[in-house]
Write a protein that holds these residues in place. Structure first.
Motif, PDB file in Angstrom:
ATOM      1  N   TYR A 131     -77.427   4.093  67.498  1.00 51.46           N
ATOM      2  CA  TYR A 131     -77.059   2.677  67.494  1.00 51.46           C
ATOM      3  C   TYR A 131     -76.257   2.405  68.757  1.00 51.46           C
ATOM      4  N   ASN A 132     -76.644   1.361  69.469  1.00 48.19           N
ATOM      5  CA  ASN A 132     -76.019   1.053  70.748  1.00 48.19           C
ATOM      6  C   ASN A 132     -75.047  -0.115  70.626  1.00 48.19           C
ATOM      7  N   ASN A 133     -73.872   0.060  71.220  1.00 50.19           N
ATOM      8  CA  ASN A 133     -72.892  -1.014  71.332  1.00 50.19           C
ATOM      9  C   ASN A 133     -72.579  -1.649  69.978  1.00 50.19           C
ATOM     10  N   VAL A 134     -72.206  -0.809  69.034  1.00 52.92           N
ATOM     11  CA  VAL A 134     -71.814  -1.306  67.724  1.00 52.92           C
ATOM     12  C   VAL A 134     -70.415  -1.918  67.866  1.00 52.92           C
ATOM     13  N   SER A 149     -55.176  -6.867  63.741  1.00 54.21           N
ATOM     14  CA  SER A 149     -56.585  -6.928  64.080  1.00 54.21           C
ATOM     15  C   SER A 149     -56.931  -5.781  65.030  1.00 54.21           C
ATOM     16  N   VAL A 150     -57.961  -5.011  64.672  1.00 54.22           N
ATOM     17  CA  VAL A 150     -58.394  -3.888  65.496  1.00 54.22           C
ATOM     18  C   VAL A 150     -59.842  -4.123  65.919  1.00 54.22           C
ATOM     19  N   ASN A 151     -60.089  -4.195  67.218  1.00 53.48           N
ATOM     20  CA  ASN A 151     -61.429  -4.416  67.757  1.00 53.48           C
ATOM     21  C   ASN A 151     -61.942  -3.121  68.378  1.00 53.48           C
ATOM     22  N   ALA A 152     -63.206  -2.784  68.092  1.00 58.56           N
ATOM     23  CA  ALA A 152     -63.751  -1.530  68.601  1.00 58.56           C
ATOM     24  C   ALA A 152     -65.231  -1.694  68.930  1.00 58.56           C
ATOM     25  N   PHE A 153     -65.702  -0.894  69.889  1.00 56.82           N
ATOM     26  CA  PHE A 153     -67.107  -0.851  70.272  1.00 56.82           C
ATOM     27  C   PHE A 153     -67.487   0.613  70.494  1.00 56.82           C
ATOM     28  N   ALA A 154     -68.722   0.951  70.130  1.00 53.41           N
ATOM     29  CA  ALA A 154     -69.155   2.339  70.303  1.00 53.41           C
ATOM     30  C   ALA A 154     -70.660   2.438  70.161  1.00 53.41           C
ATOM     31  N   ASN A 155     -71.199   3.542  70.643  1.00 57.14           N
ATOM     32  CA  ASN A 155     -72.544   3.973  70.283  1.00 57.14           C
ATOM     33  C   ASN A 155     -72.399   5.056  69.212  1.00 57.14           C
ATOM     34  N   THR A 156     -73.420   5.219  68.379  1.00 57.78           N
ATOM     35  CA  THR A 156     -73.403   6.309  67.405  1.00 57.78           C
ATOM     36  C   THR A 156     -74.679   7.118  67.552  1.00 57.78           C
ATOM     37  N   GLY A 188     -68.075   7.274  72.820  1.00 61.47           N
ATOM     38  CA  GLY A 188     -67.336   6.324  73.640  1.00 61.47           C
ATOM     39  C   GLY A 188     -66.602   5.274  72.843  1.00 61.47           C
ATOM     40  N   LEU A 189     -66.147   5.630  71.624  1.00 62.93           N
ATOM     41  CA  LEU A 189     -65.456   4.632  70.809  1.00 62.93           C
ATOM     42  C   LEU A 189     -64.029   4.466  71.294  1.00 62.93           C
ATOM     43  N   LYS A 190     -63.728   3.254  71.736  1.00 61.89           N
ATOM     44  CA  LYS A 190     -62.385   2.913  72.160  1.00 61.89           C
ATOM     45  C   LYS A 190     -61.944   1.710  71.348  1.00 61.89           C
ATOM     46  N   ALA A 191     -60.742   1.744  70.822  1.00 64.59           N
ATOM     47  CA  ALA A 191     -60.241   0.680  69.951  1.00 64.59           C
ATOM     48  C   ALA A 191     -58.926   0.152  70.496  1.00 64.59           C
ATOM     49  N   GLU A 192     -58.710  -1.151  70.255  1.00 64.63           N
ATOM     50  CA  GLU A 192     -57.456  -1.791  70.629  1.00 64.63           C
ATOM     51  C   GLU A 192     -56.862  -2.453  69.410  1.00 64.63           C
ATOM     52  N   ALA A 193     -55.605  -2.154  69.112  1.00 61.49           N
ATOM     53  CA  ALA A 193     -54.912  -2.785  67.994  1.00 61.49           C
ATOM     54  C   ALA A 193     -54.123  -3.968  68.523  1.00 61.49           C
ATOM     55  N   VAL A 194     -54.354  -5.147  67.935  1.00 62.49           N
ATOM     56  CA  VAL A 194     -53.702  -6.373  68.368  1.00 62.49           C
ATOM     57  C   VAL A 194     -52.928  -6.946  67.200  1.00 62.49           C
ATOM     58  N   SER A 195     -51.633  -7.192  67.376  1.00 63.70           N
ATOM     59  CA  SER A 195     -50.796  -7.787  66.342  1.00 63.70           C
ATOM     60  C   SER A 195     -50.102  -9.003  66.929  1.00 63.70           C
ATOM     61  N   GLY A 196     -50.363 -10.169  66.334  1.00 59.10           N
ATOM     62  CA  GLY A 196     -49.764 -11.395  66.849  1.00 59.10           C
ATOM     63  C   GLY A 196     -50.214 -11.718  68.252  1.00 59.10           C
ATOM     64  N   GLY A 197     -51.446 -11.321  68.612  1.00 62.84           N
ATOM     65  CA  GLY A 197     -51.975 -11.608  69.937  1.00 62.84           C
ATOM     66  C   GLY A 197     -51.526 -10.629  70.999  1.00 62.84           C
ATOM     67  N   THR A 198     -50.771  -9.594  70.617  1.00 60.76           N
ATOM     68  CA  THR A 198     -50.252  -8.626  71.580  1.00 60.76           C
ATOM     69  C   THR A 198     -50.883  -7.265  71.345  1.00 60.76           C
ATOM     70  N   LEU A 199     -51.350  -6.631  72.417  1.00 59.81           N
ATOM     71  CA  LEU A 199     -51.906  -5.289  72.315  1.00 59.81           C
ATOM     72  C   LEU A 199     -50.788  -4.309  71.990  1.00 59.81           C
ATOM     73  N   THR A 200     -50.922  -3.620  70.859  1.00 57.38           N
ATOM     74  CA  THR A 200     -49.868  -2.705  70.429  1.00 57.38           C
ATOM     75  C   THR A 200     -50.226  -1.245  70.636  1.00 57.38           C
ATOM     76  N   GLU A 201     -51.518  -0.914  70.618  1.00 60.43           N
ATOM     77  CA  GLU A 201     -51.895   0.485  70.754  1.00 60.43           C
ATOM     78  C   GLU A 201     -53.376   0.574  71.103  1.00 60.43           C
ATOM     79  N   ALA A 202     -53.756   1.596  71.844  1.00 62.73           N
ATOM     80  CA  ALA A 202     -55.153   1.832  72.196  1.00 62.73           C
ATOM     81  C   ALA A 202     -55.538   3.242  71.757  1.00 62.73           C
ATOM     82  N   TYR A 203     -56.804   3.397  71.333  1.00 60.32           N
ATOM     83  CA  TYR A 203     -57.271   4.672  70.813  1.00 60.32           C
ATOM     84  C   TYR A 203     -58.549   5.079  71.534  1.00 60.32           C
TER      85      TYR A 203
END
Length: 323
Positions: A131-134, A149-156, A188-203
């Protein structure tokens, strides 16, 4: 459009092509948070009276090709490759009218061997899926009623082997079994955690196992036909290997075995009675974790107590059929 071609008496090819077009449009009311004032944690989310619209269209062409070669009357080889797609629809925009969703593409392939005799049959199939660009958004609830809110994209990528077989050694006994061995991982799964519109952590979870997918799954069904086939007894025995509830692979769902027992009694040509015992051994198998704790990084990992979806306990059912 699809067609198939019998190249020789033993060799057959088939192929198909599909073009798909979709258009989706609508309006979505935006939200606000209000405090009911009754309790300290009585904040709720509701509409704010502002409506935003969306109108999007997508199209894509998918295709497949397959082949079957009969080595003999009871033995053959087969294979298939498919280029597929999932086009964004209504569900993509009802929470975010400005979503930049694109068509998700995937490739699926398999090759296999089949063999059948009077006393037994066997299928073996090797497969892969990509699966591409999930893309997905994971809303993690907190104790005070807010969301991260956590947004992520990856291939599987998944590679596996499916085995299926049946034996019929005598008229009063048979056994069928299936087993799936697979390795699926995020690429290549990279995630960004956003709280109150602010990036709090990246994975970065590149190479982690897919959530809720075991490496090993096995199902066996032994059956007995007694009293001139008036009584059928069979038991479905299922084994599910260890799985993870989150992409970080930090929360484990242990392996479990589940046993069911079925019986059917043919009283007359018109009347049959069925009995089912589900989860005969009262297995405590867990099938899914708590998505509200985070499917990317579970905040319940390593907790002594956590939420999960279990198998239901032992239950009994009896039914009668008249025809």
């Amino acid at each position: 459009v699809s067609d198939e071609w019998q190249i020789t008496p033993a060799f057959r090819l088939d192929g198909g092509l599909r073009w798909e077009y979709t258009e989706t449009d609508g309006v979505v009311e935006q939200s606000k948070t209000v405090n009911l004032g009754t309790y300290a944690t009585s904040q709720i989310t509701t509409g704010n009276g502002t409506w935003l619209g969306y109108n999007h269209h997508f199209d894509y062409t998918t295709w497949t090709v397959g082949a079957d070669y009969q080595l003999s009357g009871n033995m053959g080889l087969f294979g298939r490759y498919t280029s597929a797609a999932r086009i964004p629809g209504f569900g993509t925009y009802y929470t975010n009218v400005n979503s930049t969703a694109t068509t998700q593409t995937m490739q699926l392939g398999e090759v296999g061997f089949k063999y059948a005799r009077r006393l037994f049959s066997f299928y073996g199939t090797g497969f892969f899926t990509r699966y591409n660009n999930v893309g997905f958004t994971n809303e993690v609830s907190t104790i005070n009623g807010t969301f991260t809110s956590v947004n992520a994209f990856a291939n599987t990528n998944t590679f596996g082997l499916e085995l299926e077989g049946s034996i019929f050694p005598v008229q009063w006994f048979d056994l069928s079994a299936t087993a799936t061995l697979q390795h699926g991982e995020d690429e290549g799964l990279k995630a960004e955690a956003v709280s109150g519109g602010t990036l709090t952590e990246a994975y970065n979870y590149d190479g982690h196992r897919l959530i809720r997918v075991p490496v090993v799954s096995v199902r066996a069904v032994p059956g007995f036909n007694l009293f001139g086939n008036h009584l059928r007894l069979q038991s479905a025995i299922e084994y599910e290997g260890k799985r993870y509830t989150d992409v970080a692979n930090s929360q484990i769902l242990p392996a479990y075995t589940k046993v069911d027992l079925d019986a059917s009694v043919k009283l007359t040509n018109e009347i049959t009675v069925f009995g089912v015992v589900d989860n005969l051994t009262n297995s405590l198998g867990l099938t899914e974790g708590n998505p509200r704790a985070g499917e990317i990084q579970s905040n319940e990992a390593n907790q002594y107590i956590f939420l999960a979806r279990p198998l239901l306990g032992r239950s009994f059912k009896v039914s009668i059929r008249y025809k």
